[in-house]
Design an enzyme around this catalytic site. Structure first.
Site, PDB file in Angstrom:
ATOM      1  N   GLY A  18       0.783  -1.229   0.000  1.00 53.21           N
ATOM      2  CA  GLY A  18       0.000   0.000   0.000  1.00 53.21           C
ATOM      3  C   GLY A  18       0.816   1.281   0.000  1.00 53.21           C
ATOM      4  CE  LYS A  19       6.584   0.664  -2.313  1.00 56.52           C
ATOM      5  NZ  LYS A  19       6.077  -0.719  -2.431  1.00 56.52           N
ATOM      6  CB  THR A  20       0.684   3.733  -4.728  1.00 57.74           C
ATOM      7  OG1 THR A  20       1.856   3.235  -5.361  1.00 57.74           O
ATOM      8  CG2 THR A  20       0.060   4.815  -5.599  1.00 57.74           C
ATOM      9  CE  LYS A  41       6.346   3.397  -8.011  1.00 57.47           C
ATOM     10  NZ  LYS A  41       6.001   2.645  -6.789  1.00 57.47           N
ATOM     11  CG  ASP A  58       2.025   2.323  -8.224  1.00 56.73           C
ATOM     12  OD1 ASP A  58       0.854   1.914  -8.108  1.00 56.73           O
ATOM     13  OD2 ASP A  58       3.017   1.634  -7.952  1.00 56.73           O
ATOM     14  CD  GLU A 119       4.555   4.615  -4.452  1.00 54.00           C
ATOM     15  OE1 GLU A 119       4.380   3.386  -4.586  1.00 54.00           O
ATOM     16  OE2 GLU A 119       3.842   5.467  -5.009  1.00 54.00           O
ATOM     17  N   GLY A 122       8.935  -1.356  -4.443  1.00 50.84           N
ATOM     18  CA  GLY A 122       9.219  -2.557  -3.676  1.00 50.84           C
ATOM     19  C   GLY A 122       9.622  -2.229  -2.250  1.00 50.84           C
ATOM     20  NE  ARG A 180      -5.382  -1.857  12.186  1.00 50.86           N
ATOM     21  CZ  ARG A 180      -5.700  -2.284  13.411  1.00 50.86           C
ATOM     22  NH1 ARG A 180      -6.512  -3.320  13.571  1.00 50.86           N
ATOM     23  NH2 ARG A 180      -5.222  -1.671  14.479  1.00 50.86           N
ATOM     24  N   PRO A 213      -6.727   7.163   5.245  1.00 50.27           N
ATOM     25  CG  PRO A 213      -4.682   6.610   4.270  1.00 50.27           C
ATOM     26  CD  PRO A 213      -6.100   6.952   3.926  1.00 50.27           C
TER      27      PRO A 213
END
Length: 218
Positions: A18-20, A41, A58, A119, A122, A180, A213
């Site tokens: 869930g980085k993006t 990115k 992304d 970002e 990996g 999560r 978030p």
């Protein structure tokens, strides 16, 4: 009065954590604070060719969250079609990823925006060429780190190892996000509480599956 420039490097415990999602939310967070913000990115592997151009989901998400118009080649200096390790994707097309080129693009973005959210691809130690990894890129940019922890089986080990690797690189882990991604994970709450106790940085967001978030402490 001139605003202070701010930037963060978003890394993850692994791919698909869930980085993006978090990086885009961070861009929107700073926009809501009344600042100009842009996502970056540096390396995107896994793209679709549309009208002869490579497009990455992304990168599109980060552009949508940003509130300045920046050059695509600055937002995303390197784009590769196959969804494989960046250094292998680059080799397949005869390219070599250059930290200097990425730093130049980052500097261009920072000259335009109050906040730049970078970002990674990996995990923190994913190779970007045969000599350097994402960690070397983070060191080159010299940015504080935000770690996205995908809350799933094995996340405690991955999170603690990544946090240790960030410290070993001499970088500042300023916060982490509990994302999560597996709502059916056994002992989910106990895992999150263990991470909050053991990661030596504040948890800036605890994000339920599918939730928006809410950040604090940044």
């Amino acid at each position: 009065m001139q605003k202070n420039k701010t930037a963060y490097f978003v890394t993850g415990t692994d791919t698909d954590v869930g980085k993006t999602y978090i990086a885009s939310a961070l861009v929107r967070y700073f926009v809501q604070q009344g600042q100009t913000a842009v996502g970056m990115k540096p390396i995107a592997a896994g793209c679709e060719k549309i009208n002869g151009e490579l497009r990455n989901a992304d990168v599109s998400a980060l552009l949508e969250a940003s509130n300045i118009v920046a050059r695509l080649e600055d937002v995303n200096p390197y784009t590769f079609e196959p969804a494989i390790a960046p250094h292998i994707a680059a080799e397949q097309v005869g390219a070599t990823v250059s930290l200097n080129k990425i730093k130049h693009a980052f500097d261009a973005l920072q000259s335009q925006a109050d906040v730049v959210i970078v970002e990674g691809a990996g995990g923190f130690r994913v190779p970007i060429n045969r000599q350097e990894t994402m960690a070397d890129l983070a060191v080159k940019l010299n940015l504080p780190i935000i770690l996205v922890v995908g809350i799933r089986l094995g996340c405690i080990n991955h999170a603690l190892m990544t946090a240790g690797s960030i410290r070993a690189a001499g970088l500042n882990l300023v916060g982490w996000v509990a994302n999560r991604i597996d709502p059916n994970m056994p002992a989910l709450e106990e895992n999150v509480e263990t991470l909050k106790a053991m990661i030596k940085a504040p948890c800036i967001a605890d994000v339920n599956w599918g939730a928006v978030p809410k950040f604090s402490g940044i």
